[in-house]
Design a protein around this motif. Structure first.
Motif, PDB file in Angstrom:
ATOM      1  N   UNK A 234       0.819  -1.210   0.000  1.00 49.74           N
ATOM      2  CA  UNK A 234       0.000   0.000   0.000  1.00 49.74           C
ATOM      3  C   UNK A 234       0.856   1.264   0.000  1.00 49.74           C
ATOM      4  N   UNK A 235       2.001   1.213   0.668  1.00 56.33           N
ATOM      5  CA  UNK A 235       2.837   2.405   0.817  1.00 56.33           C
ATOM      6  C   UNK A 235       3.777   2.652  -0.360  1.00 56.33           C
ATOM      7  N   UNK A 236       3.877   1.704  -1.268  1.00 62.16           N
ATOM      8  CA  UNK A 236       4.916   1.807  -2.305  1.00 62.16           C
ATOM      9  C   UNK A 236       4.755   3.014  -3.223  1.00 62.16           C
ATOM     10  N   UNK A 237       3.541   3.470  -3.422  1.00 59.39           N
ATOM     11  CA  UNK A 237       3.342   4.615  -4.290  1.00 59.39           C
ATOM     12  C   UNK A 237       3.557   5.953  -3.617  1.00 59.39           C
ATOM     13  N   UNK A 238       3.826   5.929  -2.308  1.00 61.59           N
ATOM     14  CA  UNK A 238       4.025   7.160  -1.545  1.00 61.59           C
ATOM     15  C   UNK A 238       5.519   7.442  -1.423  1.00 61.59           C
ATOM     16  N   UNK A 239       6.041   8.487  -2.053  1.00 62.71           N
ATOM     17  CA  UNK A 239       7.484   8.762  -2.008  1.00 62.71           C
ATOM     18  C   UNK A 239       8.028   8.923  -0.593  1.00 62.71           C
ATOM     19  N   UNK A 240       7.171   9.278   0.367  1.00 61.28           N
ATOM     20  CA  UNK A 240       7.632   9.501   1.737  1.00 61.28           C
ATOM     21  C   UNK A 240       7.695   8.208   2.550  1.00 61.28           C
ATOM     22  N   UNK A 241       7.107   7.115   2.033  1.00 60.64           N
ATOM     23  CA  UNK A 241       6.981   5.905   2.855  1.00 60.64           C
ATOM     24  C   UNK A 241       7.545   4.647   2.211  1.00 60.64           C
ATOM     25  N   UNK A 242       7.842   4.674   0.910  1.00 58.44           N
ATOM     26  CA  UNK A 242       8.216   3.409   0.266  1.00 58.44           C
ATOM     27  C   UNK A 242       9.570   2.909   0.727  1.00 58.44           C
ATOM     28  N   UNK A 243      10.417   3.783   1.291  1.00 58.14           N
ATOM     29  CA  UNK A 243      11.723   3.355   1.768  1.00 58.14           C
ATOM     30  C   UNK A 243      11.639   2.529   3.047  1.00 58.14           C
ATOM     31  N   UNK A 244      10.466   2.437   3.674  1.00 58.98           N
ATOM     32  CA  UNK A 244      10.345   1.652   4.892  1.00 58.98           C
ATOM     33  C   UNK A 244      10.685   0.187   4.636  1.00 58.98           C
ATOM     34  N   UNK A 245      10.408  -0.304   3.454  1.00 56.36           N
ATOM     35  CA  UNK A 245      10.844  -1.626   3.010  1.00 56.36           C
ATOM     36  C   UNK A 245      11.432  -1.446   1.621  1.00 56.36           C
ATOM     37  N   UNK A 246      12.751  -1.496   1.537  1.00 57.63           N
ATOM     38  CA  UNK A 246      13.416  -1.124   0.286  1.00 57.63           C
ATOM     39  C   UNK A 246      13.417  -2.247  -0.739  1.00 57.63           C
ATOM     40  N   UNK A 247      13.494  -3.499  -0.274  1.00 55.93           N
ATOM     41  CA  UNK A 247      13.693  -4.606  -1.194  1.00 55.93           C
ATOM     42  C   UNK A 247      12.594  -4.767  -2.218  1.00 55.93           C
ATOM     43  N   UNK A 248      11.333  -4.774  -1.775  1.00 58.14           N
ATOM     44  CA  UNK A 248      10.223  -5.028  -2.700  1.00 58.14           C
ATOM     45  C   UNK A 248      10.058  -3.895  -3.719  1.00 58.14           C
ATOM     46  N   UNK A 249      10.070  -2.612  -3.325  1.00 60.75           N
ATOM     47  CA  UNK A 249       9.984  -1.555  -4.346  1.00 60.75           C
ATOM     48  C   UNK A 249      11.111  -1.598  -5.371  1.00 60.75           C
ATOM     49  N   UNK A 250      12.347  -1.855  -4.912  1.00 61.06           N
ATOM     50  CA  UNK A 250      13.471  -1.906  -5.853  1.00 61.06           C
ATOM     51  C   UNK A 250      13.344  -3.119  -6.767  1.00 61.06           C
ATOM     52  N   UNK A 251      12.898  -4.247  -6.218  1.00 58.69           N
ATOM     53  CA  UNK A 251      12.682  -5.434  -7.045  1.00 58.69           C
ATOM     54  C   UNK A 251      11.661  -5.155  -8.143  1.00 58.69           C
ATOM     55  N   UNK A 252      10.548  -4.520  -7.788  1.00 57.48           N
ATOM     56  CA  UNK A 252       9.504  -4.212  -8.775  1.00 57.48           C
ATOM     57  C   UNK A 252      10.038  -3.258  -9.837  1.00 57.48           C
TER      58      UNK A 252
ATOM     59  N   UNK B  29       7.199  -9.146 -12.328  1.00 55.37           N
ATOM     60  CA  UNK B  29       7.152  -9.679 -10.967  1.00 55.37           C
ATOM     61  C   UNK B  29       5.736 -10.157 -10.673  1.00 55.37           C
ATOM     62  N   UNK B  30       5.652 -11.268  -9.975  1.00 53.98           N
ATOM     63  CA  UNK B  30       4.383 -11.704  -9.404  1.00 53.98           C
ATOM     64  C   UNK B  30       4.615 -12.049  -7.939  1.00 53.98           C
ATOM     65  N   UNK B  31       3.812 -11.468  -7.057  1.00 54.34           N
ATOM     66  CA  UNK B  31       3.876 -11.772  -5.634  1.00 54.34           C
ATOM     67  C   UNK B  31       2.499 -12.200  -5.162  1.00 54.34           C
ATOM     68  N   UNK B  32       2.468 -13.262  -4.365  1.00 53.01           N
ATOM     69  CA  UNK B  32       1.217 -13.748  -3.800  1.00 53.01           C
ATOM     70  C   UNK B  32       1.430 -14.008  -2.323  1.00 53.01           C
ATOM     71  N   UNK B  33       0.634 -13.357  -1.479  1.00 53.03           N
ATOM     72  CA  UNK B  33       0.618 -13.652  -0.055  1.00 53.03           C
ATOM     73  C   UNK B  33      -0.671 -14.418   0.217  1.00 53.03           C
ATOM     74  N   UNK B  34      -0.561 -15.584   0.836  1.00 47.95           N
ATOM     75  CA  UNK B  34      -1.737 -16.442   0.972  1.00 47.95           C
ATOM     76  C   UNK B  34      -1.830 -17.045   2.364  1.00 47.95           C
ATOM     77  N   UNK B  35      -3.074 -17.202   2.813  1.00 47.95           N
ATOM     78  CA  UNK B  35      -3.421 -17.935   4.021  1.00 47.95           C
ATOM     79  C   UNK B  35      -4.370 -19.044   3.578  1.00 47.95           C
ATOM     80  N   UNK B  36      -4.749 -19.941   4.487  1.00 46.85           N
ATOM     81  CA  UNK B  36      -5.654 -21.022   4.061  1.00 46.85           C
ATOM     82  C   UNK B  36      -6.942 -20.538   3.405  1.00 46.85           C
TER      83      UNK B  36
END
Length: 346
Positions: free
Chosen positions: A76-94, A100-107
């Motif tokens: 959700x934060x990746x499009x916000x220039x002020x917040x996307x650096x909180x997790x650098x790996x995923x934005x830089x990977x994209x 890229x395809x990412x899937x987060x899944x629960x049962x």
């Protein structure tokens, strides 16, 4: 003319070197390191990460026991220039992947992110929570990473060293890019101590005379330092240091602090015993494996191989001096043999 405001992904793609360094194998290692950092932030427990190198420059990463909420928050934060650096790996990977395809899944639920060259779409379940599995599949962008070949040969050692440094991480590496597929498990509960064991076992001459394994957090930095002297002059000197997952090829603050702490402890003990020593022999028969972790580092140059943080030099020196001096006092027989290494030449 008004300035053109770029999205975070456009900014990364325009100047990728600012985020991963060299656009080569080294830069891709940095990208993988950032991504593993994110995965660790998405969990409070030890996690297993399965990494598979596939033909056609494709990588698959599957992580179990991942907290769903911080993953969705990151997306959700990746499009916000002020917040996307909180997790650098995923934005830089994209930004730096062809797709890229990412899937987060629960049962019972699933959320998905798909992207191509930095343009992404989300299909997320806002009510998802709890613990799930995160699956990531990506192809590196050949327009950015040119002449880069994926596989265990190039990235196995880097991933192994990362697992030594981060004991909360177990990596299972599969390489399907060769005619003989290979699988390697990297799980080191004792961390750098196990890397030190390996380094000492690889010595062709001598046995361990003196060894210390230290771990301490001081201020904003956490230190793991292993120091050993061997009893044979034929043994080779080996010094390996890291700042987070970056190997400090040219050393800098961390090894400078360790060296200073060793010299002060040995000098203090030699003075106590009335023995003259030659400080120039500090590296003789020495093995050091050390890492410092923190959120902010300064570097001598852009290659991030020479650390320049005075606080790290000061803290590591103080830490090593106190521990080495106490160890010398505790075993005077070993101390005498260590000082023999520093005997001045006649």
């Amino acid at each position: 003319m008004e300035p053109i405001e770029m999205t975070p992904f456009e900014a990364i793609r325009r100047r990728p070197g600012m985020y991963v360094g060299e656009l080569s194998h080294r830069g891709l290692k940095n990208l993988l390191g950032y991504l593993l950092d994110d995965l660790l932030q998405f969990s409070t427990e030890k996690i297993t990460v399965r990494i598979t190198f596939l033909p056609d420059q494709q990588v698959q990463i599957v992580a179990d026991d991942i907290l769903v909420s911080p993953v969705l928050e990151c997306w959700k934060n990746m499009g916000d220039p002020k917040r996307y650096f909180q997790n650098l790996g995923i934005p830089v990977l994209i930004a730096l992947s062809e797709q890229v395809q990412m899937v987060i899944s629960t049962p019972n639920h699933k959320a998905e992110l798909v992207s191509r060259k930095g343009v992404y779409e989300l299909s997320a379940a806002e009510t998802m929570q709890g613990v799930g599995k995160l699956a990531i599949s990506f192809n590196i962008d050949p327009d950015i990473f040119q002449n880069v070949q994926l596989g265990r040969e190039m990235y196995g050692s880097f991933l192994q060293n990362y697992a030594y440094i981060e004991t909360r991480l177990k990596i299972v590496l599969h390489d399907l890019t060769t005619t003989e597929p290979q699988a390697i498990q990297m799980d080191y509960p004792s961390g750098l101590s196990q890397l030190m064991d390996r380094k000492l076992s690889e010595q062709l001459h001598g046995k361990t005379l003196f060894r210390l394994d230290l771990e301490e957090t001081i201020g904003a930095y956490s230190y793991k330092i292993c120091i050993a002297y061997l009893d044979c002059w034929l043994s080779k000197t080996e010094i390996v240091t890291y700042a987070n997952f970056d190997e400090l090829i040219y050393g800098g603050s961390l090894i400078n602090g360790i060296r200073k702490g060793l010299l002060k402890a040995l000098g203090k003990y030699a003075t106590l015993k009335g023995i003259a020593i030659d400080n120039r022999k500090i590296r003789n028969q020495l093995t050091v494996v050390a890492a410092v972790k923190g959120s902010k580092f300064d570097w001598v140059n852009a290659t991030r191989t020479n650390l320049d943080v005075p606080a790290i030099a000061k803290d590591s020196a103080k830490m090593v001096e106190a521990a080495v001096f106490q160890q010398l006092l505790a075993d005077e027989g070993v101390a005498a043999k260590v000082l023999e290494i520093f005997e001045p030449d006649v």
